[in-house]
Design an enzyme around this catalytic site. Structure first.
Site, short mmCIF file in Angstrom:
data_model
loop_
_atom_site.label_atom_id
_atom_site.label_comp_id
_atom_site.label_asym_id
_atom_site.label_seq_id
_atom_site.Cartn_x
_atom_site.Cartn_y
_atom_site.Cartn_z
N SER A 136 -47.58 -44.91 21.42
CA SER A 136 -46.38 -45.51 20.84
C SER A 136 -46.24 -46.92 21.38
CB SER A 136 -45.17 -44.65 21.22
OG SER A 136 -43.98 -45.26 20.81
N LYS A 162 -48.60 -45.87 16.81
CA LYS A 162 -47.23 -45.81 16.28
C LYS A 162 -46.53 -47.09 16.67
CE LYS A 162 -43.23 -43.29 18.04
NZ LYS A 162 -42.70 -41.94 18.35
N LYS A 164 -43.06 -49.17 16.93
CA LYS A 164 -41.61 -49.09 16.90
C LYS A 164 -41.11 -50.19 15.98
CE LYS A 164 -40.56 -45.84 19.87
NZ LYS A 164 -39.70 -44.71 19.50
N ASP A 190 -41.78 -45.86 13.79
CA ASP A 190 -40.62 -45.12 14.30
C ASP A 190 -39.43 -46.06 14.43
OD1 ASP A 190 -38.80 -43.46 15.53
OD2 ASP A 190 -39.99 -43.10 17.34
N GLU A 215 -40.84 -42.36 11.01
CA GLU A 215 -40.09 -41.44 11.88
C GLU A 215 -38.64 -41.89 11.99
OE1 GLU A 215 -42.18 -41.06 15.58
OE2 GLU A 215 -40.51 -40.12 16.62
N ASP A 240 -37.22 -36.86 14.06
CA ASP A 240 -37.27 -36.72 15.52
C ASP A 240 -35.85 -36.36 15.97
OD1 ASP A 240 -37.20 -37.18 18.27
OD2 ASP A 240 -38.18 -39.12 18.22
N LYS A 264 -40.13 -32.39 20.23
CA LYS A 264 -39.98 -32.76 21.65
C LYS A 264 -39.23 -31.60 22.30
CE LYS A 264 -39.52 -37.76 21.20
NZ LYS A 264 -38.51 -38.83 20.96
N GLY A 292 -42.84 -37.75 22.75
CA GLY A 292 -42.81 -38.00 24.19
C GLY A 292 -41.55 -38.75 24.60
O1 SMG Z 1 -43.72 -40.87 25.73
O2 SMG Z 1 -45.12 -42.29 24.88
C1 SMG Z 1 -43.99 -41.83 25.02
C2 SMG Z 1 -42.88 -42.48 24.25
C3 SMG Z 1 -42.95 -42.11 22.83
O3 SMG Z 1 -41.91 -43.52 21.27
C4 SMG Z 1 -41.79 -42.62 22.05
N1 SMG Z 1 -40.61 -42.00 22.25
O4 SMG Z 1 -38.28 -41.85 19.59
O5 SMG Z 1 -40.21 -41.02 19.77
C5 SMG Z 1 -39.31 -41.69 20.24
C6 SMG Z 1 -39.42 -42.40 21.55
C7 SMG Z 1 -38.25 -42.20 22.45
C8 SMG Z 1 -38.41 -42.89 23.75
S1 SMG Z 1 -36.99 -42.88 24.71
C9 SMG Z 1 -37.52 -43.49 26.21
MG MG Z 2 -39.08 -41.03 17.77
#
Ligand code: SMG
Ligand code: MG
Length: 371
Positions: A136, A162, A164, A190, A215, A240, A264, A292
């Site tokens: 990500s 992925k 953001k 995402d 996402e 998510d 998750k 994650g």
């Molecule tokens: O653990 O590599 C990881 C992060 C993956 O993008 C990620 N998580 O919305 O999916 C999600 C985000 C939330 C992160 S909050 C710290």
């Molecule tokens: Mg997400």
């Protein structure tokens, strides 16, 4: 099994580089661990919450408070009737607080499975010994910076990227990554709820990039809005934040709001609920993948075991330790040919390294069973 005591450990673990999403930018990652001591042995788990209630309503100080004041007293009261499977029914009366519940349930499952010499993967009925790893990639200050991170991760062997996104950081970065790395790159985005029902035309423009999925584009409570968007765009809509239980997963699938699901365990109240969501998704031909929360090795180990179940047909956000940390708090998870090995030892299959806990711990608190 009987619960004797629980240690709540708060740690500050520096990230290698800032991780920026549509809701925050994190440099120093605050982590909370739950360390359960039972008459049959000990177990460890990581709480999926952040330090602030920005991803969901939960946050570390709140999770620790609900554990201390309500969750642990109820589990102590169970006496010898305690098991990981008994946690959710016992705590059913406590509304929400799924990340706090997941943390203690997972620590107890770890203790229970270590005692019976069973791995998490065996317990879940996992069918693979390694899982493909995606990564990500946060929002960056500039496109060249983004390109250098994506290129670096692809050189390391990550099999899926992925990105953001948020308003103002969507079409252009996605186009640049797609144009530069070609049509075969597995690419997804995402938004962490950053868009609204007014943005459907903008999101439709992403259709030209043949993304694996988008996402959580809009508000987590807007199930119908996601169903409308899924009808309107070609890119599959993946949920998510919205999917907080197997019941919601079932409804989202039936409504057409979730064409793919990010599981998750912390968000849904634990691994037992995660397996239910996996099963509902498989029965409905909905692909799932493991999300994650920047977990250290303690949380990552259990996620990898879940991701080895058969319905996890898309690469997860379960990256290697080196993606996040200079120093992980367990033996590091390493990327080999785009995959990460699923732990095989009892329970989560890894142990925290005491000296490293000492280095990063900010506070440690014991809560003991009342006499
Ligand atoms: O653990 O590599 C990881 C992060 C993956 O993008 C990620 N998580 O919305 O999916 C999600 C985000 C939330 C992160 S909050 C710290
Ligand atoms: Mg997400």
């Amino acid at each position: 099994m009987k619960l004797e005591a629980v240690e709540l450990i708060r740690l500050n673990v520096p990230l290698k580089s800032a991780f920026r999403t549509s809701f925050s930018s994190v440099n120093m990652h605050e982590v909370v661990w739950v360390h359960a001591v039972t008459d049959e042995g000990e177990g460890w788990a990581e709480c999926g919450a952040n330090d602030r209630p920005d991803y969901s309503s939960e946050y570390h100080t709140g999770a620790m408070a609900v554990l201390r004041e309500f969750i642990l007293p109820d589990l102590f009261k169970l006496g010898n009737d305690l098991s990981a499977e008994a946690v959710a029914p016992t705590l059913h009366w406590i509304k929400q607080h799924r990340m706090a519940k997941a943390a203690i349930e997972t620590a107890l499952l770890d203790a229970q499975l270590r005692a019976s010499k069973t791995s998490f993967a065996e317990y879940f009925g996992a069918t693979r010994d390694k899982v493909p790893a995606g990564v990500s990639v946060g929002i960056m200050d500039s496109l060249p910076e983004l390109m250098s991170f994506v290129e670096g991760y692809l050189n390391e062997g990550y099999v899926r990227i992925k990105l953001k996104i948020e308003p103002g950081w969507d079409y252009e970065p996605v186009k640049l990554v797609r144009d530069t790395f070609g049509p075969d790159l597995l690419l997804q985005v995402d938004a962490n709820t950053a868009y609204t029902r007014d943005d459907f035309d903008l999101l439709k423009r992403l259709d030209e990039f043949n993304l694996l999925l988008i996402e959580q584009p809009i508000f987590e409570e807007d199930l119908l809005g996601h169903a409308k968007l899924a009808d309107y765009i070609e890119t599959p809509v993946c949920l998510d934040e919205t999917i907080i239980s197997a019941d919601i997963a079932r409804d989202a699938i039936e409504l057409g709001a979730a064409e793919i699901i990010n599981i998750k365990p912390s968000r849904v109240g634990g691994y037992i609920e995660s397996v239910k969501i996996h099963d509902i998704s498989v029965a409905n031909n909905i692909p799932v993948w493991c999300g994650g929360m920047l977990e250290t090795g303690i949380g990552r180990a259990a996620n990898l075991a879940l991701a080895a179940m058969p319905g996890f047909t898309l690469p997860g956000d379960t990256s290697a330790s080196s993606r996040y940390f200079e120093t992980d708090l367990t033996e590091p998870f390493v990327l080999v040919d785009g995959h990460i090995s699923v732990p095989t030892g009892p329970g989560i299959g890894v142990d925290p390294i005491p000296e490293i806990i000492e280095r990063f711990a900010v506070s440690r608190e014991w809560i003991k069973r009342p006499n």
